[in-house]
Enzyme design. Sequence first.
Site, mmCIF file in Angstrom:
data_model
loop_
_atom_site.group_PDB
_atom_site.id
_atom_site.type_symbol
_atom_site.label_atom_id
_atom_site.label_comp_id
_atom_site.label_asym_id
_atom_site.label_seq_id
_atom_site.Cartn_x
_atom_site.Cartn_y
_atom_site.Cartn_z
ATOM 1 N N PRO A 1 31.351 -33.492 -29.795
ATOM 2 C CA PRO A 1 32.384 -33.132 -28.813
ATOM 3 C C PRO A 1 32.551 -31.619 -28.696
ATOM 4 C CG PRO A 1 33.204 -34.755 -30.394
ATOM 5 C CD PRO A 1 31.881 -34.275 -30.896
ATOM 6 N N GLU A 2 32.561 -31.126 -27.459
ATOM 7 C CA GLU A 2 32.822 -29.705 -27.195
ATOM 8 C C GLU A 2 34.173 -29.622 -26.473
ATOM 9 O OE1 GLU A 2 29.409 -27.753 -25.426
ATOM 10 O OE2 GLU A 2 28.036 -29.200 -26.311
#
Length: 302
Positions: free
Chosen positions: A2-3
Amino acid sequence: MPELPEVETVARDLQRRVAGAVIDDAEVRWDRTIRHPLPSERFVAELRGATISRVGRRAKSVLLHLADGRVMTVALRMTGALIVADPGTPDDRYARVVFRLGDGRELRYRDVRKFGRIGLWERGGVPRPRRGRPKPRGVAERREPYRVGDVFARHGPEPLASSFSSARLAGRLKGRSARLKTLLLDQSFIAGVGNIYADEALWRARLHPLRAADTLTPDEVRRLHRAVRAVLRQGIVNRGTSFGDYVDTEGEPGANAERLAVYQRTGQPCLRCGRPISRIVIGQRSTHFCPHCQAAPGNPAP
Ligand SMILES: [Zn+2]
């Protein structure tokens, strides 16, 4: 992994679904998920009875602000997810920490590979400019109470903040000889960008990933600034990019993967010029770009 857009999606969903909820109790099933305070029994005891007042994000962490001012940070890392489970939902063998809410629901921290970390911190600790020796990394060992701002003291600015202007980016690039791809992944340079959105931003800005930061013209800096913000915003609108692991608070994948221009599109036609996308490895990270649209350092732009 996840960014920024994925973590932002989770935080916005949680704001809608659990803000105002009381954490009656918590169960830690994998001790190493808890970063602070330790041992995990203390984490649970200090959390019991707390009210979640609002949910936000800093860098790649979800921030659950408690009504008494303390903040719980959740770093999802590789495979972490925060799932809101209605009463009666079957248990999840990958739930590492379970928060039991006053209304009977559970907020489950699910993490197949167990790299994610959860901390509970005092408020405050606004980062000051770094001076002298870097801070010790083992935050839990410090004697004084650790504050949430200290957790993010090494992080750079938020790229979607209104204060993150093109001029500010130019100032941060100045005098840096690092390659653009490397710099975009450096969380102390800007926070929240990872491998996917770095590649997408460089393609959109028509900048080669191996360009040295201090060789950019003012126009190229402006393009990079616009591109970073545009790809992150597009990721949020599409509820994040999923390649297998990332899911939102209802366990659903995001829709941004099918809208990517270069990431994991090696050999497929560039959406701008039709030539095949290339893949190289920079700093052990696979990097996708269009060799025609993104001129190599030293070569004139097409
Ligand atoms: Zn192209």
